[in-house]
Design a protein around this motif. Structure first.
Motif, PDB file in Angstrom:
ATOM      1  N   LYS A   1      -2.778  12.905   0.043  1.00  0.00           N
ATOM      2  CA  LYS A   1      -1.430  12.448   0.376  1.00  0.00           C
ATOM      3  C   LYS A   1      -0.747  11.745  -0.796  1.00  0.00           C
ATOM      4  O   LYS A   1       0.477  11.833  -0.939  1.00  0.00           O
ATOM      5  CB  LYS A   1      -1.472  11.527   1.600  1.00  0.00           C
ATOM      6  CG  LYS A   1      -1.878  12.270   2.877  1.00  0.00           C
ATOM      7  CD  LYS A   1      -1.818  11.370   4.096  1.00  0.00           C
ATOM      8  CE  LYS A   1      -2.188  12.143   5.367  1.00  0.00           C
ATOM      9  NZ  LYS A   1      -2.130  11.280   6.566  1.00  0.00           N
ATOM     10  N   GLN A   2      -1.523  11.049  -1.619  1.00  0.00           N
ATOM     11  CA  GLN A   2      -0.905  10.375  -2.768  1.00  0.00           C
ATOM     12  C   GLN A   2      -0.489  11.379  -3.835  1.00  0.00           C
ATOM     13  O   GLN A   2       0.571  11.251  -4.449  1.00  0.00           O
ATOM     14  CB  GLN A   2      -1.880   9.354  -3.385  1.00  0.00           C
ATOM     15  CG  GLN A   2      -2.334   8.256  -2.440  1.00  0.00           C
ATOM     16  CD  GLN A   2      -1.250   7.221  -2.159  1.00  0.00           C
ATOM     17  OE1 GLN A   2      -0.085   7.428  -2.459  1.00  0.00           O
ATOM     18  NE2 GLN A   2      -1.641   6.117  -1.550  1.00  0.00           N
TER      19      GLN A   2
ATOM     20  N   ASN B   1      -6.368   7.870  -1.163  1.00  0.00           N
ATOM     21  CA  ASN B   1      -5.927   8.950  -0.268  1.00  0.00           C
ATOM     22  C   ASN B   1      -5.443  10.119  -1.135  1.00  0.00           C
ATOM     23  O   ASN B   1      -4.233  10.362  -1.240  1.00  0.00           O
ATOM     24  CB  ASN B   1      -4.810   8.447   0.645  1.00  0.00           C
ATOM     25  CG  ASN B   1      -4.561   9.382   1.808  1.00  0.00           C
ATOM     26  OD1 ASN B   1      -4.903  10.568   1.763  1.00  0.00           O
ATOM     27  ND2 ASN B   1      -3.949   8.859   2.861  1.00  0.00           N
TER      28      ASN B   1
ATOM     29  N   THR C   1      -7.447   7.934  -6.241  1.00  0.00           N
ATOM     30  CA  THR C   1      -6.813   6.982  -5.317  1.00  0.00           C
ATOM     31  C   THR C   1      -7.534   6.962  -3.981  1.00  0.00           C
ATOM     32  O   THR C   1      -8.452   7.741  -3.736  1.00  0.00           O
ATOM     33  CB  THR C   1      -5.309   7.242  -5.080  1.00  0.00           C
ATOM     34  OG1 THR C   1      -5.142   8.297  -4.121  1.00  0.00           O
ATOM     35  CG2 THR C   1      -4.589   7.576  -6.369  1.00  0.00           C
TER      36      THR C   1
ATOM     37  N   TRP D   1      -1.216   4.826 -14.963  1.00  0.00           N
ATOM     38  CA  TRP D   1      -0.805   5.570 -13.769  1.00  0.00           C
ATOM     39  C   TRP D   1      -0.102   6.849 -14.191  1.00  0.00           C
ATOM     40  O   TRP D   1       0.744   6.834 -15.081  1.00  0.00           O
ATOM     41  CB  TRP D   1       0.123   4.692 -12.928  1.00  0.00           C
ATOM     42  CG  TRP D   1       0.490   5.229 -11.587  1.00  0.00           C
ATOM     43  CD1 TRP D   1      -0.202   6.126 -10.817  1.00  0.00           C
ATOM     44  CD2 TRP D   1       1.647   4.881 -10.827  1.00  0.00           C
ATOM     45  NE1 TRP D   1       0.443   6.361  -9.633  1.00  0.00           N
ATOM     46  CE2 TRP D   1       1.589   5.608  -9.607  1.00  0.00           C
ATOM     47  CE3 TRP D   1       2.730   4.032 -11.056  1.00  0.00           C
ATOM     48  CZ2 TRP D   1       2.577   5.510  -8.632  1.00  0.00           C
ATOM     49  CZ3 TRP D   1       3.709   3.932 -10.080  1.00  0.00           C
ATOM     50  CH2 TRP D   1       3.632   4.664  -8.880  1.00  0.00           C
TER      51      TRP D   1
ATOM     52  N   CYS E   1      -3.380   1.248  -4.430  1.00  0.00           N
ATOM     53  CA  CYS E   1      -4.054   2.389  -3.785  1.00  0.00           C
ATOM     54  C   CYS E   1      -5.379   2.689  -4.476  1.00  0.00           C
ATOM     55  O   CYS E   1      -5.864   3.820  -4.450  1.00  0.00           O
ATOM     56  CB  CYS E   1      -3.150   3.623  -3.815  1.00  0.00           C
ATOM     57  SG  CYS E   1      -2.619   4.088  -5.477  1.00  0.00           S
TER      58      CYS E   1
ATOM     59  N   HIS F   1       0.827  -1.218   0.000  1.00  0.00           N
ATOM     60  CA  HIS F   1       0.000   0.000   0.000  1.00  0.00           C
ATOM     61  C   HIS F   1       0.855   1.261   0.000  1.00  0.00           C
ATOM     62  O   HIS F   1       0.311   2.371  -0.007  1.00  0.00           O
ATOM     63  CB  HIS F   1      -0.951  -0.007   1.200  1.00  0.00           C
ATOM     64  CG  HIS F   1      -1.988  -1.089   1.119  1.00  0.00           C
ATOM     65  ND1 HIS F   1      -3.044  -1.044   0.245  1.00  0.00           N
ATOM     66  CD2 HIS F   1      -2.092  -2.269   1.792  1.00  0.00           C
ATOM     67  CE1 HIS F   1      -3.788  -2.140   0.390  1.00  0.00           C
ATOM     68  NE2 HIS F   1      -3.226  -2.894   1.316  1.00  0.00           N
ATOM     69  N   TYR F   2       2.168   1.097   0.024  1.00  0.00           N
ATOM     70  CA  TYR F   2       3.112   2.219  -0.123  1.00  0.00           C
ATOM     71  C   TYR F   2       3.944   1.993  -1.377  1.00  0.00           C
ATOM     72  O   TYR F   2       4.258   0.847  -1.729  1.00  0.00           O
ATOM     73  CB  TYR F   2       4.036   2.336   1.089  1.00  0.00           C
ATOM     74  CG  TYR F   2       3.402   2.920   2.328  1.00  0.00           C
ATOM     75  CD1 TYR F   2       3.592   4.258   2.672  1.00  0.00           C
ATOM     76  CD2 TYR F   2       2.618   2.129   3.167  1.00  0.00           C
ATOM     77  CE1 TYR F   2       3.019   4.791   3.816  1.00  0.00           C
ATOM     78  CE2 TYR F   2       2.028   2.653   4.311  1.00  0.00           C
ATOM     79  CZ  TYR F   2       2.236   3.989   4.622  1.00  0.00           C
ATOM     80  OH  TYR F   2       1.645   4.518   5.756  1.00  0.00           O
ATOM     81  N   ASP F   3       4.325   3.085  -2.025  1.00  0.00           N
ATOM     82  CA  ASP F   3       5.180   2.999  -3.211  1.00  0.00           C
ATOM     83  C   ASP F   3       6.642   2.922  -2.778  1.00  0.00           C
ATOM     84  O   ASP F   3       7.157   3.838  -2.138  1.00  0.00           O
ATOM     85  CB  ASP F   3       4.951   4.223  -4.100  1.00  0.00           C
ATOM     86  CG  ASP F   3       5.783   4.191  -5.375  1.00  0.00           C
ATOM     87  OD1 ASP F   3       6.333   3.119  -5.695  1.00  0.00           O
ATOM     88  OD2 ASP F   3       5.888   5.236  -6.037  1.00  0.00           O
TER      89      ASP F   3
END
Length: 406
Positions: free
Chosen positions: A321-322, A318, A316, A375, A202, A193-195
């Motif tokens: 924040k994203q 979030n 996304t 993306w 996400c 869930h984090y890049d």
């Protein structure tokens, strides 16, 4: 030994060499004024017949520079070649029998029983997943198709699952010990869930179509969302194409009991779009099929309803924040649909509704459309670029590359 006998024996000895030395030429032609890069299909039986060998014999495929290129034999008798063809040009390939070089796998997928029976697949552009029986038994409501973004041509999905699942118990234990900061550090370093420089998960699906799932409409005009798949079979698994066949549990459709949904989903190397063929056993009258993408209340500006597609710039899970977007779409090349919005009466749990194409589906009919994603941190930077990508794909479907086998 007579000269005639010697000549006969020489000819007999050379006969296998002449058969094995047979060559098939494949010419792929592009009549359009734009570059084309696509996986093309050739009837495999035709190739084997021209080579004079039995079906399934190992092949070597070379381009005009005499370089070996990757190919694939599919479950439905196709020979796939990844072809680049210049505007109004031809690309010529030669096919012979022999042992090919080790081919790179560009597309693959599998079931992950260790992660509630997910089926996940990917190519060199993006990744997707569907939820399985174990998740349905848990009671979690996740119906649609998920998107995992990536910005590398390398295969990432399996590695992400391994890293995520192997660290989950460690994170839980740290939290139980009150070591929340340490738990967060491990989670940030390992979760998909984090890049971590290659992409992440996400995309917000939940009880929706997600990216591209089909659903029949109830009499009140709302989608009858299918739960998780019941059975599956992977038909093709790289190097150039992934194909999976899915069967869903019987359900009630507008008073028709025991209706069973079937899907065949396929993804090729280099493509932003999967094909989806859907049909229903037990359907006794014409119903409206909806296929499309979920909309979120945080971003309802970037929606595009074309004549034969719906597109959306997803914010996304979030957005603040994203600070990037996931571009999604459903495409209907035959144009046998009406594109529209089906909005919820009120946005609940972050879901505002869907952008869909509606098609009148007859009993026994198999309907094929496409769905896909990109993306903004990879190969499609803006929503306008995404619409260009969509239109070029649709043009390609309407004017396919010509393939001649000699």
């Amino acid at each position: 030994m007579t000269l005639k006998t010697k000549s006969f024996l020489v000819a007999l000895a050379m006969a296998p060499l002449l058969v094995n030395g047979a060559e098939v030429k494949v010419t792929v032609s592009n009549t359009e004024r734009c570059q084309r890069q696509e996986v093309v299909e050739i009837d495999a039986q035709t190739v084997y017949a021209k080579l004079g060998v039995k079906t399934g014999t190992s092949l070597v495929v070379k381009n005009a520079l005499e370089q070996e290129v990757d190919y694939q034999l599919t479950h439905d008798g196709k020979l796939l070649i990844d072809a680049a063809v210049r505007p109004q040009g031809n690309a010529v390939f030669t096919i012979t029998t022999g042992k090919p070089q080790t081919m790179r796998t560009w597309v693959c997928g599998k079931q992950y029983p260790e992660r509630v029976d997910d089926i996940a697949w990917e190519n060199d552009r993006t990744a997707y997943r569907l939820y399985g029986p174990a998740l349905q038994r848990s009671g979690e409501r996740a119906f649609g198709i998920d998107v995992w973004v990536k910005n590398t041509p390398d295969l990432e999905v399996d590695k992400r699952y391994v890293t995520e699942l192997s660290n989950h118990s460690r994170i839980v234990k740290l939290k139980e010990q009150g070591k929340d900061s340490e738990a967060l550090a491990v989670e940030q370093a390992t979760t998909y869930h984090y890049d971590h420089g290659y992409g992440l998960d996400c995309y917000k699906v939940g009880p929706t179509l997600g990216c591209g799932a089909p659903a029949l409409l109830a009499d009140n005009g709302q989608p009858i969302l299918p739960y998780c798949y019941k059975d599956y079979e992977i038909l093709d698994n790289g190097p150039l194409r992934f194909t999976v066949r899915l069967t869903y549990n019987p359900t009630s459709i507008n008073g028709q009991e025991g209706v069973v949904e079937h899907r065949i989903i396929s993804l090729d190397k280099g493509s932003n779009f999967c094909s989806m063929t859907v049909w229903y056993n037990g359907l006794r009258k014409t119903e409206t099929l909806a296929a499309g993408v979920v909309l979120h209340p945080e971003s309802l500006e970037d929606i595009c309803l074309g004549r034969d597609f719906v597109a959306y710039a997803d914010p996304t899970d979030n957005p603040t924040k994203q600070n990037f977007q996931i571009f999604v779409a459903a495409l209907f090349p035959k144009g046998e649909c009406n594109t529209t919005l089906i909005m919820n009466e009120k946005a609940e749990n972050g879901y505002a509704g869907h952008a869909v194409g509606l098609h009148k589906l007859n009993p026994g009919e198999k309907y094929t459309y496409y769905f896909g994603s990109a993306w903004s941190k990879n190969d499609v930077r803006t929503f306008n670029e995404w619409k260009v990508r969509i239109n070029e794909f649709l043009d390609g479907q309407n004017r396919p590359l010509s393939v001649v086998v000699e």
